[in-house]
Every structure is written in C-alpha cells, then in structure tokens.
Motif scaffolding. Structure first.
Motif, PDB file in Angstrom:
ATOM      1  N   HIS A  82      44.511 -41.955  21.725  1.00 55.33           N
ATOM      2  CA  HIS A  82      45.442 -42.982  22.779  1.00 55.33           C
ATOM      3  C   HIS A  82      45.385 -43.676  23.023  1.00 55.33           C
ATOM      4  CE1 HIS A  82      47.898 -42.180  26.554  1.00 55.33           C
ATOM      5  NE2 HIS A  82      49.143 -41.915  25.344  1.00 55.33           N
ATOM      6  N   LEU A  83      44.484 -44.227  23.452  1.00 58.42           N
ATOM      7  CA  LEU A  83      44.596 -45.474  24.050  1.00 58.42           C
ATOM      8  C   LEU A  83      44.140 -46.752  23.207  1.00 58.42           C
ATOM      9  CD1 LEU A  83      43.482 -47.488  26.891  1.00 58.42           C
ATOM     10  CD2 LEU A  83      41.230 -47.410  26.218  1.00 58.42           C
ATOM     11  N   LEU A  84      44.344 -46.418  21.723  1.00 55.74           N
ATOM     12  CA  LEU A  84      43.964 -48.048  20.890  1.00 55.74           C
ATOM     13  C   LEU A  84      45.491 -48.196  20.483  1.00 55.74           C
ATOM     14  CD1 LEU A  84      41.352 -47.640  18.956  1.00 55.74           C
ATOM     15  CD2 LEU A  84      41.846 -48.795  20.472  1.00 55.74           C
ATOM     16  N   GLY A 108      48.270 -53.558  28.925  1.00 63.55           N
ATOM     17  CA  GLY A 108      49.309 -52.285  28.264  1.00 63.55           C
ATOM     18  C   GLY A 108      47.912 -51.181  27.843  1.00 63.55           C
ATOM     19  N   ALA A 109      47.003 -51.584  27.900  1.00 62.79           N
ATOM     20  CA  ALA A 109      46.126 -50.556  28.442  1.00 62.79           C
ATOM     21  C   ALA A 109      45.792 -50.022  29.274  1.00 62.79           C
ATOM     22  CB  ALA A 109      45.350 -50.779  27.878  1.00 62.79           C
ATOM     23  N   SER A 110      46.234 -50.471  30.584  1.00 62.42           N
ATOM     24  CA  SER A 110      46.441 -49.967  31.444  1.00 62.42           C
ATOM     25  C   SER A 110      47.939 -49.007  31.439  1.00 62.42           C
ATOM     26  CB  SER A 110      46.928 -50.793  32.090  1.00 62.42           C
ATOM     27  OG  SER A 110      48.140 -51.461  33.039  1.00 62.42           O
ATOM     28  N   LEU A 111      48.985 -48.771  31.443  1.00 60.99           N
ATOM     29  CA  LEU A 111      49.732 -48.319  30.644  1.00 60.99           C
ATOM     30  C   LEU A 111      49.260 -46.832  29.620  1.00 60.99           C
ATOM     31  CD1 LEU A 111      53.164 -51.058  30.657  1.00 60.99           C
ATOM     32  CD2 LEU A 111      52.173 -49.454  32.269  1.00 60.99           C
ATOM     33  N   ALA A 112      48.112 -47.454  29.117  1.00 60.71           N
ATOM     34  CA  ALA A 112      47.518 -45.017  28.707  1.00 60.71           C
ATOM     35  C   ALA A 112      47.128 -44.703  29.351  1.00 60.71           C
ATOM     36  CB  ALA A 112      47.042 -46.133  26.980  1.00 60.71           C
ATOM     37  N   PHE A 113      46.444 -45.015  30.420  1.00 57.49           N
ATOM     38  CA  PHE A 113      45.933 -44.158  31.566  1.00 57.49           C
ATOM     39  C   PHE A 113      47.361 -43.719  32.380  1.00 57.49           C
ATOM     40  CE2 PHE A 113      43.222 -48.398  32.172  1.00 57.49           C
ATOM     41  CZ  PHE A 113      42.122 -47.830  31.475  1.00 57.49           C
ATOM     42  N   SER A 297      48.785 -31.695  27.310  1.00 51.34           N
ATOM     43  CA  SER A 297      49.643 -33.279  27.429  1.00 51.34           C
ATOM     44  C   SER A 297      50.478 -33.745  28.135  1.00 51.34           C
ATOM     45  CB  SER A 297      50.658 -33.007  26.101  1.00 51.34           C
ATOM     46  OG  SER A 297      49.576 -33.168  24.691  1.00 51.34           O
ATOM     47  N   LEU A 298      51.363 -32.298  29.056  1.00 52.78           N
ATOM     48  CA  LEU A 298      51.875 -32.412  30.533  1.00 52.78           C
ATOM     49  C   LEU A 298      51.097 -33.040  31.475  1.00 52.78           C
ATOM     50  CD1 LEU A 298      54.124 -29.650  30.537  1.00 52.78           C
ATOM     51  CD2 LEU A 298      54.786 -31.502  29.612  1.00 52.78           C
ATOM     52  N   ALA A 299      49.457 -32.620  31.966  1.00 50.99           N
ATOM     53  CA  ALA A 299      48.934 -32.789  32.840  1.00 50.99           C
ATOM     54  C   ALA A 299      48.849 -34.278  32.465  1.00 50.99           C
ATOM     55  CB  ALA A 299      48.164 -31.748  33.077  1.00 50.99           C
ATOM     56  N   LEU A 300      48.366 -35.263  31.653  1.00 49.27           N
ATOM     57  CA  LEU A 300      47.864 -36.789  30.774  1.00 49.27           C
ATOM     58  C   LEU A 300      49.532 -37.398  30.935  1.00 49.27           C
ATOM     59  CD1 LEU A 300      45.126 -35.734  28.214  1.00 49.27           C
ATOM     60  CD2 LEU A 300      45.386 -36.866  30.812  1.00 49.27           C
ATOM     61  N   MET A 301      51.085 -37.116  30.880  1.00 48.53           N
ATOM     62  CA  MET A 301      51.664 -37.467  30.587  1.00 48.53           C
ATOM     63  C   MET A 301      52.215 -38.377  31.854  1.00 48.53           C
ATOM     64  SD  MET A 301      55.604 -36.200  28.874  1.00 48.53           S
ATOM     65  CE  MET A 301      56.140 -35.478  30.333  1.00 48.53           C
ATOM     66  N   THR A 302      51.679 -39.479  32.375  1.00 47.15           N
ATOM     67  CA  THR A 302      51.959 -40.203  33.128  1.00 47.15           C
ATOM     68  C   THR A 302      51.475 -41.426  33.640  1.00 47.15           C
ATOM     69  OG1 THR A 302      49.806 -38.935  34.785  1.00 47.15           O
ATOM     70  CG2 THR A 302      52.027 -37.676  35.478  1.00 47.15           C
ATOM     71  N   TYR A 303      52.018 -42.446  34.169  1.00 44.86           N
ATOM     72  CA  TYR A 303      50.941 -43.126  34.568  1.00 44.86           C
ATOM     73  C   TYR A 303      50.396 -43.338  35.604  1.00 44.86           C
ATOM     74  CZ  TYR A 303      54.568 -45.386  31.115  1.00 44.86           C
ATOM     75  OH  TYR A 303      55.805 -45.633  29.829  1.00 44.86           O
ATOM     76  N   SER A 304      48.915 -44.381  35.586  1.00 47.04           N
ATOM     77  CA  SER A 304      47.763 -43.976  36.680  1.00 47.04           C
ATOM     78  C   SER A 304      47.873 -45.036  37.680  1.00 47.04           C
ATOM     79  CB  SER A 304      46.505 -44.333  35.477  1.00 47.04           C
ATOM     80  OG  SER A 304      45.900 -43.971  36.995  1.00 47.04           O
ATOM     81  N   GLU A 305      47.561 -44.371  39.159  1.00 46.95           N
ATOM     82  CA  GLU A 305      47.625 -45.296  40.232  1.00 46.95           C
ATOM     83  C   GLU A 305      46.302 -46.286  39.271  1.00 46.95           C
ATOM     84  OE1 GLU A 305      45.918 -42.301  39.834  1.00 46.95           O
ATOM     85  OE2 GLU A 305      47.629 -41.099  40.417  1.00 46.95           O
TER      86      GLU A 305
END
Length: 515
Positions: A82-84, A108-113, A297-305
């Motif tokens: 996912h990160l790549l 771009g990498a940070s938007l994968a978090f 997937s729902l739990a991870l479907m956000t952009y990170s702090e």
C-alpha cells in the motif's frame, strides 16, 4: 489569559465536533482557524507544548513496538505494498503539478499513512483492539509510524553528527530503565517516569543533532518488552492527547486555507475511497475474509496526523511550498470527519454489502477462517476473559462438554497451551452464527465485555432459531431489559453476583463456627 483562550476554544471546538459524531481533533483544527481569524498569534509556549505532544506520541509508539508483530505476512504485504503504490502515484502527480519531486515523494508517502489516533480510538470503543483484525490494524499503524520517523529524519536535512552514535548506548541503559519502571509502583510515579524518559530521549537526540522525535521513539523501544508497558502507555494516553491538542491548534493558527488549497484538499479527499479499496484488495490477497478486510480497511481509510508533521518538516526544508501546510491540514481533518461515522457503523455496513463482498474471498488456511465444528460440545462459552474462563472451569469441573470461543489470537494460544478446548470466532460476525453447528449445544454463555457485541450475538442466535438457553452478563438495568427482549434467558450483574456469593460463603462459615 492567552492560554485560557487556547484551551477554552479548543474545548468548545472539540465538544461541538464530538456532539456531531466527529473526532474532537477536527474541532481542535477548526478552533485554530477561528483563533487565527481573530488575530491570535502562535506563541512559543504553544509550539513547545505541541513538540512535547509529538514526543509523547512517538514514545508510546515505541512502547508498542514488537518486531514479531511487524513480521507477520499481512502486515508486511498489505502495509508495504500500500505504501509503495500510494507513494508512486503521489510522486507522479506532484511531478505533473510541477512541484519538487523529492518533496512530493515524501509527502506522497505520508499520505499513505492512516490516523493512529482515530483507528485505535474506534477499535477501543468497539472492544476490538485485541481481536485479530484489531491487532493487524495496530501492527500496520506501527509500521507506518516507523517509516514516518525515517521520513522526518530525511526531511529534516541534518548532517549526521559523529556524536549521534552515542544513542547506541541506550540498550546498555535498558536494565536501569526497566528497574525504574518496576520500582515506580504509584500511578503518578509511572506517569512522571514515562514523561521524563520521553523528554530525555528528545533532549539527548537534539544534543547530538538528531530530531527529538527519533530520540523519544528510541526511549519507548527501550521499554517495549517490559511487562508494565501497556499500563504505562494507558497512563500516558490521556496526557499525550492533551498535549497533541496544542499541535492541532498550531496548524490552524499558522494560516487559513484559501480557495485553491481547499480545492486541493477536496481532491485528496476524493481519492481517499480508492485507498480504502486498495487496502481491502490487499487484505483479501493476504488471505483474510471479506468481513475482516472490510472492517480493517475502514479503520485505515484516513489521512494521518503524521502527514501534518511530515508536511511541516518538508516545507521547513524548502522541499515544498508553504501552501501545502493548510491543504494537508484540511485533508486530514476532512478524512477524520468522514471516517468516524463510517467506522462507528462498520459492522452494519458490511452486513448490507456482505453478499457482494464475500465473492472476492480466497479459500485459504489463514487463522481468520471460521470454525467448521465444535465437536461433541454441549456448552459454549463466548468471550474467554476472566469471567469466561471461570465459567469454562466451573463447567469442566462438572464434567460438562464445554468449548470456549474468542476473537483474540493470543488468548487462544495461551488457553490452548493450558489444555483448554477453545476455537477462534468473532461474536459480532453473523456468518459465524449462521455456519456454526449448534444442534448439540444446550446452552451458550456470553461473557463479552462490549454490550453491543452481546446484543448482536443474542440477536443472531435467535434469528437462526437456536432453541437452547442463552446466559449473559449485564451491568445496567436497561441492558438487562434489552437483552431479555432480544431473547436472552438468564442475565446476571457480575459485581452483584460477587457480593451475593461473598455473603453466602461468609454466612455458611459463620454457621459452622456457631455449631
């Protein structure tokens, strides 16, 4: 006076956001924008409080860092791929927009978090933090956090000082740190020790010209395998959240987004569902069931702090223009506002789309598979915590044919090693109750801590016309009433029953003494 305005405005913003079913941190960001519009400036005090919040956040990440959990197949494959993928796509987009490629690559990498704060809060509220999918999500978040630390160090642009290798002596100090945590038995002492170690890690890193965030993380890693780390992390949780309020406030205080920045943020929010779909596909390819993949997937479907933190570092290093600070802040706040209600009703959403989503499952031997048999069992205990184990032991002593069921893989591993008959299963999963053979089962005991999980299990059992007895626990009169309406036959309050049992036992002992 200024501090009171900061705290009061943040509280009101967080309160309004929570009442609207949004995460409070969305309100903190909005509060920062409101303060900025009134001409209130970002002071050094707030900036330092924000730095402490980040250091405490990374220290608690280090406390939870266990290499074994990160080396699981679904963690490395799903998190890594996912990160790549997201980093590659984002880099192409930034190149197309004419931005600096290196800055775009980092951003771009940070938007994968994904948001650690929201995901853990949702899993904790649902009682799923220790479940199979809860542990998977947590491990992926930790993997992302580690990569984020590396990105921060890279974006910081500092030359590595020869004194930086002095941090290698931290493992030598590990026995001392463990000893200090062991002898600090009072709650306030453990809290002070945690804060002291986090700040000490930050200061020691800055002395050798390394980012303070990395030092705080390393301090947490030093304590990671201590038996009291979970307790320490729980004590630091609330304090860390308070300090992180300053971080979210300073984002809003820094600048108000203009029209172009808002449009860019909306564009980022528009592609967020694609990240959710990507997570879902990768989880399925890793062998998980569609239900587990969907909820994870729902739990991870956000952009990170962390996207806010890395963006600030990238802008500070002149790798991207300063306008991206406001853009990413709006995108992060918007993603959390969207994800919060979706995660609250994740199980109901999956039930609605289950016929379609289950078509994509792989038939594998992953531990996520549903049990196909419970043997000759006549009693089933669901939820193998302290109450469940006590019920299991009592039935076993009466020579009843009993099987335990739990969704926590580590609990199952421990109980199986002790010789108990236990199987994996999530009580909120309708597919579990639809397929589990219960013809021989006379009674099912539900000791799940979460009220909604107990209600869901009773509802599903009666829906499939299970004719046996259902016993469960309840903590409030309204819980007892609702469980009874759903079809539970017997309900007790564990603490009330403990008092009754204590009185009966003492009464018998006194009677014997009089005789």
């Amino acid at each position: 006076m200024t501090e009171l305005v900061w705290v009061g405005t943040a509280y009101i913003g967080g309160l309004i956001a929570s009442r609207l079913s949004f995460p409070p941190l969305v309100g903190y960001l909005v509060a920062g924008y409101i303060l900025h519009s009134f001409g209130i400036e970002l002071g050094q005090t707030l900036a330092r409080l924000a730095d402490i919040g980040i250091e405490l956040l990374l220290f608690t990440v280090g406390l939870k860092l266990k290499l074994r959990s990160l080396l699981r197949r679904e963690v490395l494959s799903v998190g890594g791929l996912h990160l790549l993928f997201v980093t590659g796509i984002a880099s192409i987009v930034f190149l197309w927009l004419g931005e600096q490629t290196l800055g775009g690559l980092i951003l771009g990498a940070s938007l994968a978090f994904s948001s650690t704060v929201l995901a853990i809060k949702v899993l904790e509220d649902n009682g799923e933090l220790s479940s199979l999918h809860g542990r998977g999500v947590l491990s992926i978040l930790i993997l992302q956090d580690i990569i984020a630390i590396a990105l921060l160090a890279f974006a910081d642009g500092r030359q590595l000082s020869p004194w930086a290798f002095a941090l290698l002596i931290l493992p030598v100090l590990r026995p001392l740190a463990h000893r200090l945590l062991t002898v600090s038995r009072a709650d306030e002492l453990r809290l002070l020790l945690g804060v002291s170690l986090a700040l000490a890690g930050g200061v020691s890193s800055e002395i050798v010209d390394i980012s303070a965030d990395i030092g705080a993380l390393l301090m947490g890693v030093m304590l990671a395998d201590h038996p009291q780390t979970d307790d320490l992390a729980n004590k630091l949780w609330g304090l860390k959240e308070v300090f992180l309020v300053a971080f979210f406030l300073q984002i809003g205080l820094a600048d108000l987004p203009d029209r172009a920045q808002i449009i860019n943020a909306l564009g980022l929010l528009g592609i967020l569902p694609l990240q959710g779909v990507l997570f879902f596909v990768l989880f399925l390819l890793a062998g998980l069931r569609s239900r587990t993949a969907f909820i994870s997937s729902l739990a991870l479907m956000t952009y990170s702090e962390f996207a806010l933190i890395t963006t600030g570092a990238v802008v500070k290093a002149n790798l991207l223009s300063s306008e991206w600070n406001a853009t990413i802040a709006v995108a992060v706040a918007g993603s959390l506002a969207i994800a919060a209600p979706l995660n609250r009703y994740s199980h109901q959403l999956f039930s609605r789309f289950e016929p379609f989503l289950t078509r994509f499952e792989k038939k594998t031997g992953h531990p996520d598979r549903l049990p196909e048999s419970i043997g000759m069992a006549e009693w089933l205990v669901v939820g193998m915590g302290r109450t469940g184990v006590s019920a299991y032991n009592a039935l076993h002593q009466q020579e009843k044919r009993v099987v335990g069921l739990d969704a926590d893989p580590t609990v199952l591993e421990s109980l199986l090693a002790e010789g108990r008959r236990v199987i994996y299963g999530d009580a909120e999963d309708p597919e579990l109750w639809a397929g589990l053979p219960l013809d021989r089962v006379k009674c099912i005991i539900l000791t799940l801590p979460d009220f909604e999980a107990r209600c869901s299990a009773v509802r599903q059992l009666r829906k499939r016309e299970y004719a046996g007895q259902i016993g469960t626990i309840c903590y409030f009169p309204e819980e007892k009433q609702k469980l009874g309406q759903l079809g539970a036959n017997f309900m007790i309050h564990p603490l009330v029953e403990a008092g009754n049992q204590l009185a009966r036992q003492l009464g018998r002992d006194n009677s014997r003494l009089r005789e």
